[in-house]
Scaffold this active site. Structure first.
Site: not given
Length: 345
Positions: A210, A238, A240-241, A261-262, A264
């Site tokens: 990200t 999908r 994510g966060d 970032t990671g 999510g």
């Protein structure tokens, strides 16, 4: 009378000299950016490749710093910094976005204004060159917080945004990553006969990536923004966060701003960005302590991988991560940019 005139002249002279200065000129300001966290091995970098990444990170943080140094808003600084990263093939956003299972690119982004607590987000967009710009338009020009897919792109057209071909985001190294991910998934699926189990076998590098920025301007306003291409080989639309306020992005004046970032799914479940700011706001913890507790204690205990960049109301910066590396850069008022990839350099 002559003495009064002289005194008036002196006061006018002092006023004219100091007039260009404002109360904000002595206020602290700072900016932090990230280009993703994950399995970033030094052995995979030639000196030339490492230098190229560092130069792009510096370009991004400097782009935001220039805005802040001139008295510009944190909103503008965050947008400018993220644009640099979105336009680079090095990072998983915009031009460097990863591929979905179907060989396309679906991107998410969000931005939050800590002054007004307003926010904008887009998800699943396929034809937007700079998703962070569209997220900002959603915040500024709509009554909504998040728009998805075709609806988000319909809104973009209504705002005069030019759509681009999905193929314009193609890059050879991301395509190769998709093929490797598919092969690993197939091998794992043959053994496990289960999609969830097979997906869990994928390396961290396929699940994270990200870009983002957080900034504090001279007026004391905090902004956070995040943009991503999502997860390599993702399916079923999908999300994510990154476009979710409180998970991947959060900002509140007087408290802090966070971009994450990671992996999510974990950042959504544990409301990572909002949790960090809650610790600062309600437990009076420093930004460094709050961010560390969430990333290196609560999140890692749950099995979540990734990191954050965070700034508090005084311009203090935290950049914790629990992966092998995280592309990041910071710059505070009157200081040079600090660019790092691994823990010690």
């Amino acid at each position: 009378m002559k003495n009064k005139n002289k005194l008036l002249a002196v006061l006018l002279a002092i006023t004219s000299v100091s007039a260009p200065l404002s109360w904000a000129d002595d206020k602290p300001f700072s900016i932090a950016i990230h280009g993703g966290a994950g399995t970033i091995k030094p052995s995979n970098f030639t000196p030339e490749k490492e230098q190229a990444y560092r130069e792009k990170l510096k370009e991004a943080v400097d782009a935001g710093y220039v805005v802040l140094n001139k008295g510009g808003s944190s909103l503008e600084a965050v947008t400018k910094a993220i644009n640099v990263l979105e336009n680079s093939p090095y990072f998983n956003a915009g031009k460097g976005a990863v591929y979905t299972h179907n060989g396309e690119h679906e991107m998410d982004a969000s931005i939050m204004d800590g002054k007004t607590m307003n926010a904008g987000a887009v998800s699943g967009v396929k034809h937007i060159k700079n998703p962070i710009d569209l997220a900002r338009l959603v915040m500024d020009k709509s009554v909504h917080v998040m728009l998805y897919g075709e609806g988000a792109e319909e809104f973009a057209l209504a705002q005069g945004v030019t759509l681009v071909a999905n193929e314009s985001f193609d890059t050879p190294h991301r395509y190769e990553a998709l093929q490797r991910a598919k092969e690993k998934m197939q091998q794992a699926k043959e053994q496990n006969k289960d999609y969830l189990a097979a997906h869990s076998e994928l390396d961290t590098e396929y699940k994270v990536g990200t870009v983002g920025a957080v900034a504090l301007d001279k007026q004391g306003n905090i902004t956070a923004g995040t943009s991503t291409g999502g997860m390599t080989n993702k399916r079923f639309g999908r999300i994510g966060d990154s476009p979710i306020i409180g998970a991947g992005t959060y900002a509140e004046n007087g408290v802090c701003g966070v971009s994450a970032t990671g992996h999510g799914e974990y950042f959504i479940r544990y409301q990572v960005a909002g949790d960090i700011c809650a610790k600062v706001k309600y437990q009076s913890k420093s930004i460094i302590q709050a961010a560390d507790e969430v990333i290196n204690q609560r999140l890692i205990t749950a099995g979540g991988t990734g990191g954050v960049i965070a700034i508090d109301q005084r311009g203090n910066i935290a950049t914790p991560f629990n992966t092998e590396g995280m592309y990041r850069a910071t710059r505070k008022s009157g200081e040079e940019a600090q660019v790092m990839i691994w823990r010690d350099k």
